[in-house]
Scaffold this active site. Sequence first.
Site, short mmCIF file in Angstrom:
data_model
loop_
_atom_site.label_atom_id
_atom_site.label_comp_id
_atom_site.label_asym_id
_atom_site.label_seq_id
_atom_site.Cartn_x
_atom_site.Cartn_y
_atom_site.Cartn_z
N CYS A 362 0.78 -1.24 0.00
CA CYS A 362 0.00 0.00 0.00
C CYS A 362 0.82 1.29 0.00
O CYS A 362 0.50 2.19 -0.78
CB CYS A 362 -1.04 -0.01 1.13
SG CYS A 362 -0.66 -1.02 2.53
N ARG A 391 7.17 -11.08 5.17
CA ARG A 391 6.84 -10.83 6.57
C ARG A 391 7.59 -11.83 7.44
O ARG A 391 7.62 -13.03 7.12
CB ARG A 391 5.33 -10.94 6.82
CG ARG A 391 4.54 -9.85 6.11
CD ARG A 391 3.05 -9.92 6.34
NE ARG A 391 2.36 -8.96 5.48
CZ ARG A 391 1.04 -8.88 5.34
NH1 ARG A 391 0.26 -9.70 6.02
NH2 ARG A 391 0.50 -7.98 4.54
N GLN A 409 0.61 -11.21 -3.45
CA GLN A 409 -0.80 -10.87 -3.31
C GLN A 409 -1.41 -10.47 -4.65
O GLN A 409 -0.72 -9.91 -5.50
CB GLN A 409 -0.97 -9.71 -2.33
CG GLN A 409 -0.55 -10.01 -0.90
CD GLN A 409 -0.68 -8.78 -0.02
OE1 GLN A 409 -0.13 -7.73 -0.32
NE2 GLN A 409 -1.43 -8.90 1.05
N ASP A 411 -3.08 -7.89 -5.22
CA ASP A 411 -3.36 -6.68 -4.44
C ASP A 411 -3.79 -5.54 -5.35
O ASP A 411 -3.35 -5.44 -6.50
CB ASP A 411 -2.08 -6.28 -3.70
CG ASP A 411 -2.34 -5.47 -2.46
OD1 ASP A 411 -3.52 -5.30 -2.09
OD2 ASP A 411 -1.37 -5.00 -1.84
N HIS A 413 -5.34 -1.17 -5.04
CA HIS A 413 -5.80 -0.03 -4.23
C HIS A 413 -6.59 0.91 -5.13
O HIS A 413 -6.15 1.23 -6.24
CB HIS A 413 -4.61 0.68 -3.59
CG HIS A 413 -3.89 -0.18 -2.60
ND1 HIS A 413 -2.86 -1.02 -2.96
CD2 HIS A 413 -4.10 -0.38 -1.27
CE1 HIS A 413 -2.45 -1.68 -1.89
NE2 HIS A 413 -3.18 -1.31 -0.86
N LYS A 497 -12.76 -3.20 7.81
CA LYS A 497 -12.62 -4.01 6.61
C LYS A 497 -13.76 -5.01 6.48
O LYS A 497 -14.28 -5.51 7.47
CB LYS A 497 -11.28 -4.75 6.59
CG LYS A 497 -11.06 -5.68 7.75
CD LYS A 497 -9.70 -6.38 7.65
CE LYS A 497 -9.46 -7.26 8.88
NZ LYS A 497 -8.23 -8.05 8.77
N HIS A 543 -8.19 -0.59 0.13
CA HIS A 543 -7.25 -1.70 -0.01
C HIS A 543 -8.07 -2.96 -0.30
O HIS A 543 -8.99 -3.28 0.47
CB HIS A 543 -6.47 -1.93 1.29
CG HIS A 543 -5.82 -0.71 1.86
ND1 HIS A 543 -4.45 -0.60 1.98
CD2 HIS A 543 -6.33 0.44 2.38
CE1 HIS A 543 -4.16 0.56 2.54
NE2 HIS A 543 -5.28 1.21 2.79
#
Length: 670
Positions: A362, A391, A409, A411, A413, A497, A543
Amino acid sequence: MSNHFKISLPDGSVREMAPGSTPADVAAEIGPGLAKAALAARVNGELRDLTRPFEGDAELALVTSRDEAEALELARHDYAHVLAEAVQALWPGTQITFGPATDDGFYYDVKAPESRAPFSMDDLPAIEEKMREIIRADKVLTREVWTRQQLIDKWQADGETFKAEWAKELPEGEELTVYRSGPKDSEDSWLDMCRGPHLPSTGKLDPDAFKLMRVAGAYWRGDQKNAQLTRIYGTGWLTKKQLNAHLTRLEEAAKRDHRKLGREMDLFHLQEEAHGSVFWHPKGYRIWRELEAYMRRKMDGGGYREIKTPQVMDARQWEQSGHWGKYRENMFVIPDEVPNTEDEGPIVSDAAEWMALKPMNCPAHVLVFKQGITSYRDLPIRLGEMGCCHRNEPHGALHGLMRVRQFTQDDAHIFCTENQVVDEVRQFCELADRVYRDFGFTYHVKLALRPEKRFGSDEMWDKAEQELRDAVAAAGMANDDYGWEELPGEGAFYAPKLEWHLTDAIGRTWQVGTIQSDRVLPERLDASYIGEDGGRHRPVMLHRAIFGSYERFIGILIEHFAGRLPAWLAPVQAVVATIVSDADPYGEQVMAKLKAAGIRCESDYRNEKINYKVREHSLAKVPYLLVLGMREAEEGKVALRILGEKDQQVLTLDEAVALIAGASSPPDLA
């Protein structure tokens, strides 16, 4: 009766009870059936023991086995206490620590007496038998209030050093409780320090509805510097039928274990040289590529623009975003110069001298958004990335593909105006629905609300939470059909979320997709657009992910389908196997036809019996096996075996190719 307490029941009736009365007394007044069935009580919303007296007027709801969630929690807590009592009865001198209920059972951490080795699997049958003896004895469970000093003295006198240490840290003024199993003056009496509540007696447990499963090492208070203990795990249920169903699920889950199937299907492996990262084999990476192509089509169709951002970023960026303070222990951090190994002091002193592997995409997406000047006319801007993240998960938490340190991911945004939030979230809800249905999943939608520790004002959180509610309602999903539920305190530190919880083929749930409505990060990273009024405004940042991570989603798919992936995802969609070598030339013709139709295929011309070949390719979960002998070669046909079906079909080559090609097309292209 003016001094009596007014006890209001769920049906609207009110009973007047004398001081000293208990919920058990109310149950007995209503009828002997309820008195026998009652397990606990909710008094003014608080779950309590049946025998705890009322303190005044109260609202009462009696808990029975029909209230399955609460009844299971109580039973599992009691099983844990019975486990500890059984271990101490069998081996005097055993020290006990803590024993909570878990999602499917219970455990207790204990330390064996010095006179014997730590507990092992060999001890479990004897412990189980002693537990059944305690349950069948129907020992009354009684709540008692003690002072802190009484607890300390009790545990020290009994040699319970761990309990004594814990008791010393309890606050002086707090009401401290123990639960006694059996009559107070009996030699058979047993105590444990506990907040409760508990069932009225051990006999409320079913002696045939639990099973001890395994033992593991544990440390006192979870700190490896402390004494090592043995954790004894069990599973506990209300009935034997429930236990048997659970054990069957576990057996089925073991057969579906993605690590086992991954080896058998030659998809991937993990090893210490890259602990927590995956080595993808050609067949496994083919699954990845098909999923990635599928998701790219979805993102392209949804107006997303794909980007690629750096793996390593200056730690000051993470400090500004808030992740450095909230998430640093989970980040892989890199000094910007090689440390002097002779220097015993700290390598660096502040974030300005550090770099970090990104744990999420992000902040980098905000930096892309900030390039140039953005007008309100440009919004919404949807930026997607197949972003590789790292991570620093604890070693013990790693689990195959489900919990890794390096992951990618799907992912994205979405940067939008305040007025666009609800519609953008609604569109995402509908996109996620199409994706999950393409894979055959059902799901529940849940809203995770503000946590105690968070950024942003209450007004901001009120607005963001309501927007998500409105979007789900607009998508027609805020109802029981979608398992709609709100989860207080479970949001991220920067945003509430929506969560998608998938249900797999054996009833397990997996939290996968999410969308978060964030006003914190755009503020912290100074993202803005030019509004219709000519002024600078903050965008709302959504997100979102659908698969979550490719690694975990592939693991879920393998287990959901027990390795029998849909033909469009299968690494090898068809195998051509000959019965005799004279049929091999015809096999090449069949292979050429399959490849021309875009079917991923392999040939098997080995000098092996056809039954051996059939079994081998079935274990490899190949969807289609085309068996060829001289008869098929002469007639231009194939004997088609479909994975999971007993009988084979004899088809012309063109019919077989058309059938396989049709079934192998991705659902969004079919």
